[in-house]
Enzyme design. Structure first.
Site, PDB file in Angstrom:
ATOM      1  N   GLY A 196       0.898  -1.315  -0.163  1.00  0.00           N
ATOM      2  CA  GLY A 196       0.174  -0.596  -0.002  1.00  0.00           C
ATOM      3  C   GLY A 196       0.973   1.378   0.386  1.00  0.00           C
ATOM      4  O   GLY A 196       2.443   0.974  -0.495  1.00  0.00           O
ATOM      5  N   GLY A 201       1.663   2.181   5.933  1.00  0.00           N
ATOM      6  CA  GLY A 201       3.205   1.718   5.770  1.00  0.00           C
ATOM      7  C   GLY A 201       3.609   1.947   7.017  1.00  0.00           C
ATOM      8  O   GLY A 201       4.056   0.906   8.019  1.00  0.00           O
ATOM      9  N   GLU A 218       6.275  -3.522   0.811  1.00  0.00           N
ATOM     10  CA  GLU A 218       5.524  -2.790  -0.330  1.00  0.00           C
ATOM     11  C   GLU A 218       5.004  -1.674  -0.344  1.00  0.00           C
ATOM     12  O   GLU A 218       3.346  -1.974  -0.692  1.00  0.00           O
ATOM     13  CB  GLU A 218       5.014  -4.401  -1.306  1.00  0.00           C
ATOM     14  CG  GLU A 218       5.689  -5.636  -1.268  1.00  0.00           C
ATOM     15  CD  GLU A 218       6.916  -5.703  -1.567  1.00  0.00           C
ATOM     16  OE1 GLU A 218       7.110  -4.838  -2.429  1.00  0.00           O
ATOM     17  OE2 GLU A 218       8.085  -6.603  -1.451  1.00  0.00           O
ATOM     18  N   CYS A 253       1.569   0.601  -8.262  1.00  0.00           N
ATOM     19  CA  CYS A 253       2.581   1.076  -7.549  1.00  0.00           C
ATOM     20  C   CYS A 253       4.479   1.200  -8.410  1.00  0.00           C
ATOM     21  O   CYS A 253       4.686   2.422  -7.908  1.00  0.00           O
ATOM     22  CB  CYS A 253       3.461   0.455  -6.905  1.00  0.00           C
ATOM     23  SG  CYS A 253       3.070  -1.905  -7.039  1.00  0.00           S
TER      24      CYS A 253
END
Length: 484
Positions: A196, A201, A218, A253
């Site tokens: 995310g 995070g 990630e 991402c």
């Protein structure tokens, strides 16, 4: 009609307790159990391909081709690779020992960590939910998956299918939003795997720190595309478009976040991008069936704010059309955007692509290295020296030369970030390793016991042990003869 049961900290505690009981039984450690679960995920993906694709389309209007290739196909490939390689991955690795422990043998034994939590995102709601689960199961763990509530149709379907196909005493799905996630994060896990944004995070990492729980994060970042002169510009533009708009309309991402090119190349690059975008999505891309929509109104408003910034509103050279009722934004190019503009200071995660121009391409190094390290960095060039310099000097989760995003499909490459773009890596064997502990094991017999290691300590023993630890065979002989 009874109320739905609330999932709170107490329920999370009970869930983890049940999974720890399953893990303690040893069931998940066996090769046979791991294979059966991987085969079930493969069967799930094949049996329900259309239903999964429809669910993803409901959440994101994602074209079926993208869902089948980028999501379902990737999960299938992960399962097939794990099934093919699992016995080899599980086999202890023999390693050499030294004269210090002679006679002995040693090996590295991969063992499952235990009970792991996987928190997945909304943008690839099937692939990024199931792919880490494949690694966790292959490594022999019990698993809790928390899919994203922002893609509710896919979340619900994943929960329904996993209950139907997998061992529910070892693999659980918890649906919900922030309260459910917080309840899970209060628990002690053996690893947390989160995909995310950096803001969440940090929350995940802070929660994990309370229990000294290791994490894989990630995340994302602003992945640059550097475009040189004297290249096949049409092919380069097609590959940029495939990575940007052909990857969930920029909501990925590893999506190209901005382009750096020279003032000389920029006009030709813009013209080529315009031609290819029209060829792919037509004159009115808001009507195209081959572009995903923006996931929700909040993200639509966020992207609109980036476009409405006074510093960039006059920089649009293509696109900018929006339809909030359909949550659609057309592919948008912006030329010569200021580096201090809002669009250049946060990850875009959408169909907007700013272009920065420089006098000479080597200036790209200062630009890329002056901001947090990206998840990916892309370079299009035929210049061998520039390729080597880019690989050597740009720190990113991955570097791709003359394409974008394709490194995700290479299972022999680790996928993960560095710095603010994340920590830890997975895909292929790296997924198995991410959810395993590499246990060091040394085997010795009762022979070869050396009195020199035991008290009382004497100068002779000291000479011998120093020689044993660092002076080699000649030093040992000298020590044994009493020579200093």
């Amino acid at each position: 009609m009874s109320e739905a049961k609330v999932f709170d900290a107490t329920a999370a505690t009970e869930l983890v307790k049940e999974l720890r009981g399953t893990f303690a039984s040893g069931r998940t450690r066996s090769y046979e159990w791991r294979v059966s679960q991987l085969e079930s995920i493969l069967k799930l993906s094949a049996d329900h391909e259309e239903e999964i694709s429809d669910a993803i389309h409901s959440d994101l209007s994602k074209p079926a081709l993208e869902s089948i290739i980028h999501e379902i196909g990737m999960v299938k490939n992960s399962c097939k690779l794990a099934l093919k390689e699992l016995r080899r991955w599980m086999t202890p690795e023999k390693v050499q020992t030294t004269i210090t422990t002679f006679p002995s043998s040693a090996e590295i034994v991969p063992e499952p960590l235990g009970v792991v939590l996987i928190i997945s995102p909304w943008n690839y709601p099937f692939f990024l939910s199931l792919d880490p689960v494949v690694g966790a199961i292959a490594a022999g763990n019990a698993v809790v998956l928390k899919p994203s509530e922002i893609s509710p149709t896919t979340s619900s379907l994943v929960a329904k299918l996993l209950v139907k196909y997998l061992d529910t005493s070892a693999v659980k799905v918890v649906e919900g939003a922030v309260p459910e996630t917080n309840a899970l994060l209060e628990q002690k896990w053996d690893k947390i795997f989160y995909t995310g944004n950096g803001r969440v995070g940090r929350i995940v990492m802070a929660a994990a720190a309370k229990h000294l729980t290791p994490v894989v994060l990630e995340l994302g970042g602003k992945s640059p595309v550097v475009v040189d002169s004297k290249i096949n510009l049409q092919v380069a533009c097609r590959r940029i478009i495939a990575g940007k708009w052909g990857g969930n309309n920029g909501q990925a991402c590893v999506s190209p976040d901005y382009i750096i090119t020279t003032k000389e190349v920029a006009p030709k690059l813009v013209e080529s991008l315009k031609q290819e975008l029209e060829r792919f999505y037509g004159k009115n891309p808001l009507e195209s069936k081959d572009l995903s929509r923006i996931v929700n109104a909040n993200h639509f408003d966020r992207l609109t704010k980036l476009l409405d910034d006074d510093k960039v509103s006059g920089k649009i050279v293509l696109g900018g059309e929006k339809d909030k009722s359909k949550l659609q934004i057309a592919p948008t190019l912006l030329l010569d955007v200021p580096r201090d503009s809002l669009i250049m200071t946060e990850e875009i995660f959408g169909p907007l692509l700013p272009i920065i121009t420089v006098d000479k391409l080597e200036d790209c190094f200062e630009i890329v290295n002056s901001v947090p390290k990206p998840l990916a960095a892309y370079l299009f060039t035929s210049n061998k020296n520039l390729k080597e310099q880019f690989v050597a000097c740009i720190s990113a989760g991955a570097v791709v030369i003359n394409d974008t995003t394709l490194h995700l499909a290479v299972s022999t490459l680790p996928f993960g970030g560095v710095g603010e773009s994340g920590m830890g890596a997975y895909h292929g064997k790296f997924s198995f390793d991410a959810f395993s502990h590499k246990k060091a094991v040394l085997y010795r017999s009762f022979a070869g016991d050396v009195a020199m290691r035991y008290p009382p300590y004497t100068p002779g023993k000291l000479r011998f042990l120093k020689a044993l630890l660092g002076d080699g065979i000649l030093g040992l002989i000298r020590a044994l003869l009493g020579w200093s």
